[in-house]
Design a protein around this motif. Structure first.
Motif, PDB file in Angstrom:
ATOM      1  N   LYS A  88      21.392  37.692 135.467  1.00 28.27           N
ATOM      2  CA  LYS A  88      22.208  38.816 135.653  1.00 28.27           C
ATOM      3  C   LYS A  88      23.611  38.559 134.556  1.00 28.27           C
ATOM      4  N   TYR A  89      23.783  37.456 134.524  1.00 27.45           N
ATOM      5  CA  TYR A  89      24.972  37.078 133.462  1.00 27.45           C
ATOM      6  C   TYR A  89      24.577  36.876 132.204  1.00 27.45           C
ATOM      7  N   ALA A  90      23.360  37.215 131.735  1.00 27.38           N
ATOM      8  CA  ALA A  90      22.823  36.657 130.469  1.00 27.38           C
ATOM      9  C   ALA A  90      23.849  37.182 129.213  1.00 27.38           C
ATOM     10  N   ASP A  91      24.208  38.505 129.487  1.00 26.90           N
ATOM     11  CA  ASP A  91      24.678  39.357 128.185  1.00 26.90           C
ATOM     12  C   ASP A  91      26.038  38.609 128.105  1.00 26.90           C
ATOM     13  N   GLU A  92      26.783  38.264 129.274  1.00 28.77           N
ATOM     14  CA  GLU A  92      27.973  37.543 129.321  1.00 28.77           C
ATOM     15  C   GLU A  92      28.244  36.172 128.878  1.00 28.77           C
ATOM     16  N   LEU A  93      26.983  35.555 129.401  1.00 29.01           N
ATOM     17  CA  LEU A  93      26.912  34.141 128.770  1.00 29.01           C
ATOM     18  C   LEU A  93      26.661  34.094 127.227  1.00 29.01           C
ATOM     19  N   LEU A  94      25.925  35.004 126.839  1.00 32.89           N
ATOM     20  CA  LEU A  94      25.641  35.235 125.186  1.00 32.89           C
ATOM     21  C   LEU A  94      27.093  35.805 124.369  1.00 32.89           C
ATOM     22  N   SER A  95      27.724  36.606 124.984  1.00 32.00           N
ATOM     23  CA  SER A  95      28.969  36.930 124.300  1.00 32.00           C
ATOM     24  C   SER A  95      29.816  36.132 124.353  1.00 32.00           C
ATOM     25  N   GLY A  96      30.136  35.405 125.360  1.00 35.47           N
ATOM     26  CA  GLY A  96      31.232  34.422 125.718  1.00 35.47           C
ATOM     27  C   GLY A  96      31.254  33.307 124.593  1.00 35.47           C
ATOM     28  N   LEU A  97      29.983  33.091 123.971  1.00 36.15           N
ATOM     29  CA  LEU A  97      30.095  31.818 123.141  1.00 36.15           C
ATOM     30  C   LEU A  97      30.755  32.209 121.750  1.00 36.15           C
ATOM     31  N   ASP A  98      30.952  33.707 121.679  1.00 31.22           N
ATOM     32  CA  ASP A  98      31.562  33.918 120.481  1.00 31.22           C
ATOM     33  C   ASP A  98      33.220  33.542 120.775  1.00 31.22           C
ATOM     34  N   THR A  99      33.526  33.422 121.819  1.00 32.51           N
ATOM     35  CA  THR A  99      35.085  33.237 122.116  1.00 32.51           C
ATOM     36  C   THR A  99      35.366  31.621 122.173  1.00 32.51           C
ATOM     37  N   MET A 100      34.388  30.962 122.153  1.00 38.29           N
ATOM     38  CA  MET A 100      34.523  29.312 122.573  1.00 38.29           C
ATOM     39  C   MET A 100      34.682  28.489 121.133  1.00 38.29           C
ATOM     40  N   ASP A 101      35.552  28.759 120.614  1.00 38.06           N
ATOM     41  CA  ASP A 101      35.891  27.912 119.234  1.00 38.06           C
ATOM     42  C   ASP A 101      36.243  26.686 119.632  1.00 38.06           C
ATOM     43  N   GLY A 102      36.455  25.979 120.719  1.00 37.42           N
ATOM     44  CA  GLY A 102      36.569  24.771 121.027  1.00 37.42           C
ATOM     45  C   GLY A 102      35.307  23.854 121.365  1.00 37.42           C
ATOM     46  N   TRP A 103      34.228  24.796 121.241  1.00 39.03           N
ATOM     47  CA  TRP A 103      33.041  24.159 121.551  1.00 39.03           C
ATOM     48  C   TRP A 103      32.170  23.848 120.146  1.00 39.03           C
TER      49      TRP A 103
END
Length: 856
Positions: free
Chosen positions: A211-226
């Motif tokens: 259910k959160y697949a799209d959000e888990l994917l798009s969230g990666l673009d904001t995670m500059d500290g990873w």
């Protein structure tokens, strides 16, 4: 006492003895529970949440663990000294298969084995001097923690995020339990690298992570500290694909085959439909065709062999024609239905349309079996290689021989054809994911009981044997303490009648408890939130406290958790956000994945038999030397090759620091200071060291070079020892040097720093003293070296005062004998001066008069 005895006594007093220093300070720290405790969320200070991944209590720490914890400990101590309110907790990921397997092996109850290991590891952590706030300690196998696992499960069930279904699941014969897809690595169990995972049909509990697949994917673009490596691994695992679902009716039957394709624009080039051996339609065909049934069994065996080899993608492709046909819904053409061994039942829909002209895999299969190859995509700009098949491009390409879509660009056709299929009732545009829902059922004892019962008689709204969630007031469902653990006959809980037999919370009739337990990764998906309010007995945590601390400012752990713990914890955070419990989307702002400790050519681990115990190193060299070596031997993101001699070398260095500091701890007042050049050089090195370490903690984390800089400073101190003895360096300078040296050592060698701070007359805990600030002027070099090139080749290096202007630098270059020698017979065309960096003289052969003008 004569002079010889006095000298001997003084020497003994200055001898570094960590076996005396470290236990003394650890006893003091243990006596003060508030020493490492974070302040309240309303303290007004900026916060810093520093966290290392919680360990599984396997019994003993090894140097691989020490490296991980030393990194976090150094950072936490530094942030305290920078004035932050620091949360630095520790707990235990205490459920899981190793404890249960150890119970089988050693005839010891898992709880007893686990809690004994926790006590041993906690003792080791304390002896290492790690700065954990033990008032927030949590243990996931205790009911006060796992009751909240059950609470979350009920909340997810209410929102249809937890559900039960029969499906193909991964079964580890060694673990005797189901594994999630993420726990299968190259077809093998993540815990047993040599054990091939089997596929079984079982009814299991799942969490709807998709259910959160799209959000888990798009969230990666904001995670500059990873790290980008971790984000890439998660992107690939989530595996988003845009395409269309298209139904092919089976000719002369009511059955249909649904395929997923990312290239619906190629459907006029489909020359067969291919099914996985376990596809329902294939089974239907085989039920009345013994030969086909036998061939399908052979393909299943081939898949199993490829799985055992660890590379399903490299399977030699085999197929069989069912002699049945499917109808292409776009043109009504009959296409043959094949069963192929490289199509997997659990990937996509378990069926594909085969387009040999535009897919490498399909082209290979068609060539092997003589299937037609029909081109329906051509490039808009024809080149020599664009006529070769298979032709895979879709950009700047158009359709041919595709009915009314002929001439349309591929991208436009994909959208238009998906819409057409939906309007005509045989398909729809869709998005699919490689990510599957998280199977959390485990057929083992040592885990969180799932808070569900099955009503025997049934009641309104529930069929006999139907699922009934327990009310929150019935939590926790506690594991029975004495259970005979075997690996036969399913979950051990199923044989405990007093646990299994219960009453339905709705009708009061007889019911049976769920005997599966939860995957251990449930425990670690949210533990870091519990740290913020670890003693709360009425809720998992207080939202105000969690929202103050989150996201985690720095999370530290192994990259092997990229698509296990790290993706599950991101999912759990979003669920809690949607429950109104937290306001953040991601659990951690920054992630650091440390390198491994290597010994004898392999990762240090108990399974490899190559572990080095920190206890042994502490006994020989002390905790400070042991942990400091783990930080010094390699950059923290690189693998570290274990060398005990390196620990011994660090111990000798700390002994040198101790001797020098103790020697001058009380003598500074006698100095008068009359060697300004030496004093300026000493202070310059000191402030350069402060600047470097401060910068490294804020960015690169090259703790190895930080420690190297401290070593350079200590060498400078030792070089000035005779001048200090003679009173030639001022007491103020000596005091500044040793006090700041001690403060800079505090994150790396806290025991020694605490001892030296006390000897220097410092007040309070050394790691609560303000971090030193570099003086830019004092750190500035008095002189700098400038390379001088002639026509791009190095002629010499000249020394000039720091801050010199271009004219001064050029004059120094002109005056240098080696540069002048290079200029004989040449005419200067241009002189390029980069202040502080370089002089480059561009010259060409000319008269000696010109050369003399240069010399003049």
């Amino acid at each position: 006492m004569d002079m010889e005895e006095s000298a001997q006594s003084s020497s003994e007093q200055q001898r570094y003895n960590p076996a005396e220093i470290e236990p003394k300070w650890q006893a003091r720290w243990d006596a003060d529970a508030s020493l490492y405790a974070a302040q309240g969320h309303d303290c007004g200070k900026p916060k810093f949440y520093c966290l290392e991944m919680l360990p599984y209590p396997s019994g003993q720490l090894h140097m691989g663990h020490v490296r991980n914890y030393a990194i976090g400990d150094a950072l936490a101590r530094f942030m305290w000294m920078r004035g932050y309110n620091v949360l630095h907790p520790m707990g235990w990921d205490a459920f899981g298969l190793p404890a249960e397997n150890a119970a089988l092996k050693n005839n010891t109850p898992p709880a007893e084995w686990t809690l004994a290991n926790i006590a041993a590891m906690r003792r080791q952590m304390r002896r290492m001097g790690l700065s954990y706030d033990w008032t927030t300690e949590l243990t996931t196998c205790l009911p006060e923690y796992y009751r909240w696992n059950q609470w979350f499960f009920l909340k997810m069930y209410e929102r249809e995020l937890a559900y039960r279904k029969k499906s193909k699941v991964n079964w580890c014969p060694e673990c005797q339990t189901v594994l999630a897809n993420e726990q299968v690595i190259d077809g093998r169990c993540w815990r047993h690298e040599d054990t091939v995972v089997e596929l079984r049909d079982l009814t299991q509990w799942f969490l709807r992570i998709t259910k959160y697949a799209d959000e888990l994917l798009s969230g990666l673009d904001t995670m500059d500290g990873w790290p980008e490596k971790v984000r890439t691994m998660q992107r690939n695992w989530i595996g988003r694909s845009e395409g269309a679902l298209v139904d092919f009716n089976v000719s002369e039957t009511a059955e249909k085959i649904t395929v997923f394709t990312t290239r619906v624009d190629t459907i006029f080039g489909a020359t067969s439909v291919q099914l996985a051996p376990e596809h329902a339609v294939a089974k239907s065909f085989a039920s009345c065709n013994p030969l086909l049934a036998s061939q399908i069994d052979q393909m299943l065996a081939q898949q199993k062999s490829a799985r055992e080899a660890g590379d399903l993608g490299a399977i030699e492709k085999h197929g069989v024609d069912t002699e049945k046909f499917a109808v292409n819904p776009f043109n009504g053409e009959l296409v043959p239905i094949w069963v192929a061994n490289y199509i997997l039942a659990d990937y996509g829909t378990g069926a594909i349309m085969s387009v040999p002209a535009h897919d490498e895999r399909d082209f290979e299969f068609a060539a092997k079996y003589g299937l037609p190859v029909r081109r329906v995509i051509v490039p808009n700009q024809v080149t020599d290689d664009s006529q070769q098949l298979p032709y895979l491009a879709e950009g700047d390409s158009s359709l041919v021989d595709s009915g009314k879509w002929t001439g349309m660009l591929c991208a436009d056709a994909q959208q238009n054809m998906a819409t057409f299929s939906k309007e005509n009732g045989f398909g729809t545009a869709t998005v699919t994911y490689r990510l599957k829902d998280w199977g959390v059922s485990r057929q083992r004892y040592w885990g969180t009981p799932i808070p569900m019962v099955y009503c025997t008689n049934g009641h309104a709204g529930t069929e006999p044997g139907g699922v009934v969630p327990l009310p929150e007031g019935a939590l926790p469902v506690v594991l029975p303490p004495q259970v005979e653990i075997t690996q036969q006959g399913g979950s051990p809980l199923g044989r405990v009648e007093e646990f299994v037999n219960t009453t339905c919370p709705v009708c009061g009739g007889p019911a049976r408890r769920e005997t599966d337990t939860m995957d251990t990764f449930v425990d670690s998906s949210w533990y870091f939130y519990r740290y913020t309010d670890a003693k709360n007995s009425s809720m998992p945590f207080d939202a105000a406290k969690a929202n103050y601390w989150f996201p985690i400012d720095q999370y530290i752990g192994g990259v092997e958790h990229a698509i296990l713990h790290l993706i599950y914890s991101r999912f759990w955070t979003r669920v809690m956000r949607d429950l109104g419990m937290v306001s953040n989307d991601e659990p951690a702002a920054r992630l650091f994945t440390q390198g491994m400790v290597i010994k004898d050519g392999a990762k240090m681990s108990k399974s490899k038999g190559n572990v080095v115990s920190p206890d042994l190193m502490i006994e020989r060299y002390g905790a400070d030397a042991t942990r400091m070596y783990a930080l010094f031997a390699a950059p923290p993101d690189r693998d570290l090759e274990w060398q005990e001699e390196g620990v011994a070398g660090i111990s000798r260095f700390l002994a040198r620091v101790y001797r020098l500091t103790m020697k001058y701890a009380t003598s500074a007042k006698d100095a008068t200071g009359s060697a300004p050049t030496a004093e300026a050089k000493l202070l310059r090195t000191l402030h350069q060291t402060i600047a470097k370490i401060t910068d490294d903690f804020s960015g690169r984390w090259h703790f190895n070079t930080c420690i190297a800089a401290i070593m350079i400073l200590v060498n400078e101190i030792a070089a000035a020892e005779l001048l200090m003895d003679a009173g030639k360096i001022s007491g103020t300078a000596i005091t500044d040097v040793f006090r700041n040296l001690t403060l800079m050592l505090a994150p790396f060698a806290p025991f020694l720093a605490a001892e030296l701070w006390e000897q220097l007359g410092g007040q309070g805990a050394v790691f609560r003293v303000a971090w030193p600030v570099a003086d830019v002027e004092l750190a500035r070099e008095a002189e700098i070296k400038i390379p001088v090139q002639v026509n791009g080749k190095l002629a010499n290096v000249v020394t000039v005062p720091a801050g010199s202007d271009e004219a001064t630098i050029q004059a120094a270059a002109q005056a240098d004998a080696k540069v002048t020698a290079r200029m004989v017979g040449k005419t200067v065309v241009k002189v390029i001066v980069v202040p502080g960096k370089l002089v480059n003289i561009v010259a060409r052969h000319g008269s000696s008069e010109c050369a003399r003008r240069w010399i003049c």
